[in-house]
Design a protein around this motif. Structure first.
Motif, PDB file in Angstrom:
ATOM      1  N   VAL A  25       0.836  -1.201   0.000  1.00 38.09           N
ATOM      2  CA  VAL A  25       0.000   0.000   0.000  1.00 38.09           C
ATOM      3  C   VAL A  25       0.870   1.249   0.000  1.00 38.09           C
ATOM      4  CG1 VAL A  25      -1.675   1.337   1.336  1.00 38.09           C
ATOM      5  CG2 VAL A  25      -1.932  -1.138   1.133  1.00 38.09           C
ATOM      6  N   ILE A  26       0.471   2.217  -0.789  1.00 35.99           N
ATOM      7  CA  ILE A  26       1.102   3.534  -0.788  1.00 35.99           C
ATOM      8  C   ILE A  26       0.077   4.525  -0.262  1.00 35.99           C
ATOM      9  CG2 ILE A  26       2.064   5.374  -2.230  1.00 35.99           C
ATOM     10  CD1 ILE A  26       3.158   3.193  -4.068  1.00 35.99           C
ATOM     11  N   GLY A  27       0.442   5.274   0.768  1.00 34.97           N
ATOM     12  CA  GLY A  27      -0.503   6.177   1.413  1.00 34.97           C
ATOM     13  C   GLY A  27      -0.243   7.637   1.092  1.00 34.97           C
ATOM     14  N   PHE A  28      -1.270   8.312   0.588  1.00 37.24           N
ATOM     15  CA  PHE A  28      -1.213   9.749   0.348  1.00 37.24           C
ATOM     16  C   PHE A  28      -2.064  10.501   1.371  1.00 37.24           C
ATOM     17  CE2 PHE A  28      -0.293   8.048  -3.921  1.00 37.24           C
ATOM     18  CZ  PHE A  28       0.816   8.798  -4.267  1.00 37.24           C
ATOM     19  N   GLY A  29      -2.375   9.845   2.495  1.00 31.18           N
ATOM     20  CA  GLY A  29      -3.353  10.405   3.412  1.00 31.18           C
ATOM     21  C   GLY A  29      -2.815  11.406   4.409  1.00 31.18           C
ATOM     22  N   ALA A  30      -1.690  11.118   5.041  1.00 29.60           N
ATOM     23  CA  ALA A  30      -1.247  11.925   6.182  1.00 29.60           C
ATOM     24  C   ALA A  30      -0.540  13.197   5.745  1.00 29.60           C
ATOM     25  CB  ALA A  30      -0.328  11.109   7.079  1.00 29.60           C
ATOM     26  N   GLY A  31      -0.852  14.292   6.427  1.00 25.56           N
ATOM     27  CA  GLY A  31      -0.147  15.543   6.200  1.00 25.56           C
ATOM     28  C   GLY A  31       1.083  15.599   7.080  1.00 25.56           C
ATOM     29  N   GLU A  32       2.071  14.788   6.747  1.00 35.35           N
ATOM     30  CA  GLU A  32       3.230  14.629   7.608  1.00 35.35           C
ATOM     31  C   GLU A  32       4.501  14.548   6.772  1.00 35.35           C
ATOM     32  OE1 GLU A  32       4.099  12.111  11.543  1.00 35.35           O
ATOM     33  OE2 GLU A  32       3.455  10.874   9.842  1.00 35.35           O
ATOM     34  N   PRO A  33       5.440  15.484   6.955  1.00 34.34           N
ATOM     35  CA  PRO A  33       6.699  15.402   6.201  1.00 34.34           C
ATOM     36  C   PRO A  33       7.392  14.066   6.428  1.00 34.34           C
ATOM     37  CG  PRO A  33       6.516  17.506   7.340  1.00 34.34           C
ATOM     38  CD  PRO A  33       5.396  16.650   7.845  1.00 34.34           C
ATOM     39  N   ASP A  34       7.996  13.537   5.363  1.00 36.34           N
ATOM     40  CA  ASP A  34       8.691  12.251   5.486  1.00 36.34           C
ATOM     41  C   ASP A  34      10.137  12.431   5.921  1.00 36.34           C
ATOM     42  OD1 ASP A  34       9.122  13.459   2.905  1.00 36.34           O
ATOM     43  OD2 ASP A  34      10.091  11.623   2.256  1.00 36.34           O
ATOM     44  N   PHE A  35      10.550  13.658   6.195  1.00 41.63           N
ATOM     45  CA  PHE A  35      11.914  13.934   6.617  1.00 41.63           C
ATOM     46  C   PHE A  35      12.059  13.771   8.134  1.00 41.63           C
ATOM     47  CE2 PHE A  35      11.086  16.475   2.833  1.00 41.63           C
ATOM     48  CZ  PHE A  35      12.138  16.090   2.017  1.00 41.63           C
ATOM     49  N   PRO A  36      13.260  13.427   8.597  1.00 37.18           N
ATOM     50  CA  PRO A  36      13.490  13.431  10.036  1.00 37.18           C
ATOM     51  C   PRO A  36      13.563  14.866  10.548  1.00 37.18           C
ATOM     52  CG  PRO A  36      15.548  13.002   8.893  1.00 37.18           C
ATOM     53  CD  PRO A  36      14.467  13.013   7.846  1.00 37.18           C
ATOM     54  N   THR A  37      13.270  15.048  11.826  1.00 37.31           N
ATOM     55  CA  THR A  37      13.455  16.355  12.445  1.00 37.31           C
ATOM     56  C   THR A  37      14.932  16.759  12.335  1.00 37.31           C
ATOM     57  OG1 THR A  37      11.668  15.898  14.010  1.00 37.31           O
ATOM     58  CG2 THR A  37      13.230  17.630  14.615  1.00 37.31           C
ATOM     59  N   PRO A  38      15.236  18.011  12.006  1.00 33.22           N
ATOM     60  CA  PRO A  38      16.641  18.432  11.871  1.00 33.22           C
ATOM     61  C   PRO A  38      17.475  18.048  13.093  1.00 33.22           C
ATOM     62  CG  PRO A  38      15.192  20.153  11.064  1.00 33.22           C
ATOM     63  CD  PRO A  38      14.301  19.105  11.669  1.00 33.22           C
ATOM     64  N   GLY A  39      18.712  17.647  12.832  1.00 35.24           N
ATOM     65  CA  GLY A  39      19.579  17.124  13.879  1.00 35.24           C
ATOM     66  C   GLY A  39      19.809  18.072  15.036  1.00 35.24           C
ATOM     67  N   TYR A  40      19.963  19.368  14.765  1.00 38.23           N
ATOM     68  CA  TYR A  40      20.231  20.315  15.850  1.00 38.23           C
ATOM     69  C   TYR A  40      19.041  20.417  16.802  1.00 38.23           C
ATOM     70  CZ  TYR A  40      17.502  23.853  13.260  1.00 38.23           C
ATOM     71  OH  TYR A  40      16.508  24.543  12.614  1.00 38.23           O
ATOM     72  N   VAL A  41      17.835  20.170  16.278  1.00 43.27           N
ATOM     73  CA  VAL A  41      16.646  20.180  17.133  1.00 43.27           C
ATOM     74  C   VAL A  41      16.644  18.941  18.032  1.00 43.27           C
ATOM     75  CG1 VAL A  41      14.125  20.143  17.153  1.00 43.27           C
ATOM     76  CG2 VAL A  41      15.344  21.499  15.429  1.00 43.27           C
ATOM     77  N   VAL A  42      16.978  17.804  17.456  1.00 43.96           N
ATOM     78  CA  VAL A  42      17.040  16.559  18.226  1.00 43.96           C
ATOM     79  C   VAL A  42      18.086  16.670  19.324  1.00 43.96           C
ATOM     80  CG1 VAL A  42      17.513  14.089  18.114  1.00 43.96           C
ATOM     81  CG2 VAL A  42      16.215  15.196  16.265  1.00 43.96           C
ATOM     82  N   GLU A  43      19.249  17.235  19.000  1.00 42.41           N
ATOM     83  CA  GLU A  43      20.307  17.362  19.999  1.00 42.41           C
ATOM     84  C   GLU A  43      19.887  18.267  21.146  1.00 42.41           C
ATOM     85  OE1 GLU A  43      23.042  15.574  20.235  1.00 42.41           O
ATOM     86  OE2 GLU A  43      22.207  14.522  18.499  1.00 42.41           O
ATOM     87  N   ALA A  46      13.048  21.619  22.389  1.00 39.43           N
ATOM     88  CA  ALA A  46      13.317  21.337  20.974  1.00 39.43           C
ATOM     89  C   ALA A  46      12.729  22.433  20.090  1.00 39.43           C
ATOM     90  CB  ALA A  46      12.744  19.976  20.595  1.00 39.43           C
ATOM     91  N   ALA A  47      11.544  22.898  20.435  1.00 40.03           N
ATOM     92  CA  ALA A  47      10.906  23.953  19.649  1.00 40.03           C
ATOM     93  C   ALA A  47      11.692  25.249  19.714  1.00 40.03           C
ATOM     94  CB  ALA A  47       9.473  24.171  20.137  1.00 40.03           C
ATOM     95  N   ILE A  48      12.273  25.552  20.877  1.00 43.42           N
ATOM     96  CA  ILE A  48      13.114  26.749  20.983  1.00 43.42           C
ATOM     97  C   ILE A  48      14.277  26.652  20.005  1.00 43.42           C
ATOM     98  CG2 ILE A  48      14.695  28.017  22.485  1.00 43.42           C
ATOM     99  CD1 ILE A  48      12.859  27.209  24.855  1.00 43.42           C
ATOM    100  N   ALA A  49      14.912  25.488  19.952  1.00 51.03           N
ATOM    101  CA  ALA A  49      16.027  25.303  19.016  1.00 51.03           C
ATOM    102  C   ALA A  49      15.567  25.471  17.570  1.00 51.03           C
ATOM    103  CB  ALA A  49      16.645  23.922  19.217  1.00 51.03           C
ATOM    104  N   ALA A  50      14.392  24.938  17.241  1.00 52.41           N
ATOM    105  CA  ALA A  50      13.871  25.062  15.876  1.00 52.41           C
ATOM    106  C   ALA A  50      13.634  26.518  15.510  1.00 52.41           C
ATOM    107  CB  ALA A  50      12.587  24.250  15.737  1.00 52.41           C
ATOM    108  N   LEU A  51      12.973  27.252  16.391  1.00 61.44           N
ATOM    109  CA  LEU A  51      12.570  28.616  16.072  1.00 61.44           C
ATOM    110  C   LEU A  51      13.722  29.604  16.075  1.00 61.44           C
ATOM    111  CD1 LEU A  51       9.198  28.860  18.033  1.00 61.44           C
ATOM    112  CD2 LEU A  51       9.536  28.391  15.610  1.00 61.44           C
ATOM    113  N   THR A  52      14.763  29.306  16.846  1.00 58.93           N
ATOM    114  CA  THR A  52      15.893  30.239  16.923  1.00 58.93           C
ATOM    115  C   THR A  52      17.027  29.867  15.971  1.00 58.93           C
ATOM    116  OG1 THR A  52      16.828  28.999  18.800  1.00 58.93           O
ATOM    117  CG2 THR A  52      15.374  30.865  19.314  1.00 58.93           C
ATOM    118  N   GLY A  53      16.926  28.701  15.336  1.00 63.27           N
ATOM    119  CA  GLY A  53      17.939  28.295  14.366  1.00 63.27           C
ATOM    120  C   GLY A  53      17.660  28.899  13.000  1.00 63.27           C
TER     121      GLY A  53
END
Length: 412
Positions: free
Chosen positions: A46-64, A292-299
Motif C-alpha cells: 500500500v502507498i498512502g497519500f493520506g497523512a499531512g506529515e513530512p517524510d523527513f526526520p526532524t533536523p539534527g540540531y533540534v534533536v540534539e 526542541a521547539a526553541i532550538a527550531a525557532l531560533t535556528g
C-alpha cells in the motif's frame, strides 16, 4: 427499598457516551493513514497519500537540543501552563521575523500541537448559538472543534473553478447577525491554495467592518511555491490585532509532527482565558518538546528550505501526472504539501465493474483495486474531490500516482 425490575425499566435510559462527544466524527485523514499503515504492516504494498506529515526526520540540531534537555532536571518538573518563558519569547521573536509585526510573549499560549490550539481558540471565544464562517474545502478538525464549543459551522464553498479561494461576496452572503468568527487558512489544508496579499486584505477589512473575529491558521507559512507569498492577516490589516487569534506550530515547517508543540497568539485577555482552560485540560506541554521547539525557532531555516525544495519537486510531478488523467482537474497548489484534484468528471462512470457516485466510493475503489490510500472530499466538505499529500518519497509518489492513472484510465 428494593428496586423492582418494573421500576428499573421505567427509569429513562442514560447515554453511555455524551451526545456532545458521541457526535464527533473520527479524523478522516488519520483514519485513512491508519488503514494504509495497517495494510502495509500486513504485507500489502500500500502507498498512502493520506497523512499531512513530512517524510523527513526532524533536523539534527533540534534533536540534539532535546537530548540535552532530557538531562536537565528542571525539565523533569511541571512548568507554567502557558509555556516556558523562553519559548514564548522565541515565538514572539519568530512572529516579528516571519510575519512582520510585534506581539508580546504574554499573548502567546503554547499548546500540545496545533490541534489543541484550534480547539482552545474556538472554546475560548465561541458561545452556543454563535456562527463561524468556514471556507470549504476545510481541514477536517475545524467543524468538530466549532461544534464542541457550541458554535455552528457555516460552510462557504469555493470550488476548483475559483482555485478554492472564497470571495468577500460569498462571505457576505453567508453572514448573519449570529456570525462571530471567520476561520481563515492560507496556505490551505487541504487544497494548497494561497490567498494573495490583496485578497487577504480585502477579507480582513470586511471582517473588521462587521466586527467579526478572525481565527487564522498559519502553520504552512513557510511552504510556498512559484510566486506565492504568505500574507499574515494582522500585517495586512493591523487594526484586526484585537480581534484575531493566530494558530501555528512547529509540526509542518520543521518536520516535528510527533513532538506536539503548537501555539496560539491572541489579545491578552483571550490568552489568559485560554491558559486557564489549558491549566485544567493538559497543563504544560512536555518540556523536552518545548526545548526542541526553541532550538527550531531560533535556528536558521536552511533545513526548511531543503525540505521545501523537495516538496516543490514532488508537487510539480504529482500535478503533471494527475492532470494527465481524463476526467481529473487539478488546480496547481502553491502552498502546503497537498494536491486537491476534482474528480467529478469520473463519478458515475464504470471502473472495473464498479460505478462510484461519490468521491468516498472512488477512494474506496482506488484502495481496493490498486492499494493506494487517498482521502475523499467528504472529509473536507462537498463530495467530488480527493486529497493527496506529496509529503512522501519521490519513488512512492510516482508509483502511487501511476497506479491511480492506470486504474482511472479504464473509466467508461
Amino acid at each position: 427499598m428494593t428496586e423492582t425490575p418494573s421500576s428499573a425499566a421505567a427509569r429513562p435510559a442514560r447515554r453511555r457516551v455524551s451526545a456532545r462527544v458521541g457526535s464527533i466524527a473520527e479524523s478522516a485523514t488519520l483514519a485513512v493513514d491508519a488503514r494504509a499503515k495497517a495494510l502495509k504492516a500486513a504485507g500489502r504494498p500500500v502507498i498512502g497519500f493520506g497523512a499531512g506529515e513530512p517524510d523527513f526526520p526532524t533536523p539534527g540540531y533540534v534533536v540534539e537540543a532535546a537530548v540535552a534537555a532530557c538531562r536537565e532536571p528542571a525539565n523533569h518538573r511541571y512548568t507554567p501552563a502557558a509555556g516556558l518563558p523562553a519559548l514564548r519569547e522565541a515565538i514572539a521573536a519568530k512572529t516579528l521575523r516571519d510575519s512582520g509585526y510585534e506581539v508580546a510573549p504574554g499573548q502567546v499560549l503554547v499548546t500540545n500541537g496545533g490541534k489543541q490550539a484550534v480547539y482552545q481558540a474556538f472554546a475560548t471565544i465561541v458561545d452556543p448559538g454563535d456562527e463561524v464562517l468556514l471556507p470549504a474545502p476545510y481541514w477536517t478538525t475545524y467543524p468538530e472543534a466549532i461544534r464542541l464549543a457550541g458554535g455552528t459551522p457555516v460552510e462557504v464553498f469555493a470550488g476548483a473553478e475559483q482555485g478554492y479561494l472564497v470571495t468577500v461576496d460569498q462571505l457576505e452572503a453567508a453572514r448573519t447577525d449570529r456570525t462571530k468568527v471567520l476561520l481563515f487558512c492560507s496556505p490551505s489544508n487541504p487544497t494548497g491554495a494561497v490567498y494573495s496579499a490583496a485578497q487577504t486584505e480585502e477579507i480582513g477589512r470586511w471582517a473588521l467592518e462587521h466586527g467579526i473575529w478572525v481565527i487564522t491558521d498559519e502553520i504552512y507559512e513557510h511552504l510556498l511555491y512559484d510566486d506565492a507569498e504568505f500574507t499574515p492577516v494582522v500585517r495586512a490589516v493591523p487594526e484586526l490585532a484585537d480581534t484575531t487569534i493566530v494558530l501555528n506550530g512547529v509540526a509542518k515547517t520543521y518536520a516535528m509532527t510527533g513532538w506536539r508543540v503548537g501555539w496560539m497568539i491572541s489579545p491578552a485577555d483571550v490568552t489568559k482565558a485560554a491558559t486557564n482552560l489549558q491549566s485544567h485540560l493538559t497543563s504544560n506541554v512536555a518540556n523536552v518538546s518545548q526545548r526542541a521547539a526553541i532550538a527550531a525557532l531560533t535556528g536558521d531555516l536552511s533545513a526548511v528550505h531543503e525540505m521545501r525544495t523537495a516538496f516543490d519537486r514532488r508537487r510539480r510531478r504529482m500535478v503533471e501526472m494527475l492532470s494527465a488523467i481524463p476526467g481529473v482537474h487539478v488546480p496547481t497548489p502553491t502552498g502546503a504539501f497537498y494536491a486537491y484534484p476534482s474528480v467529478e468528471g469520473l463519478l458515475g462512470r464504470s471502473i472495473r465493474g464498479r460505478t462510484p457516485t461519490t468521491s468516498a466510493e472512488l477512494a474506496a475503489l482506488i484502495l481496493d483495486e490498486v492499494e493506494v490510500a487517498v482521502v475523499p472530499g467528504e472529509a473536507f466538505g462537498p463530495s467530488g474531490f480527493l486529497r493527496l499529500s506529496y509529503a512522501l518519497g519521490d519513488d512512492d509518489l510516482v508509483e502511487g500516482v501511476r497506479r491511480i492513472q492506470d486504474l482511472l484510465g479504464e473509466a467508461e
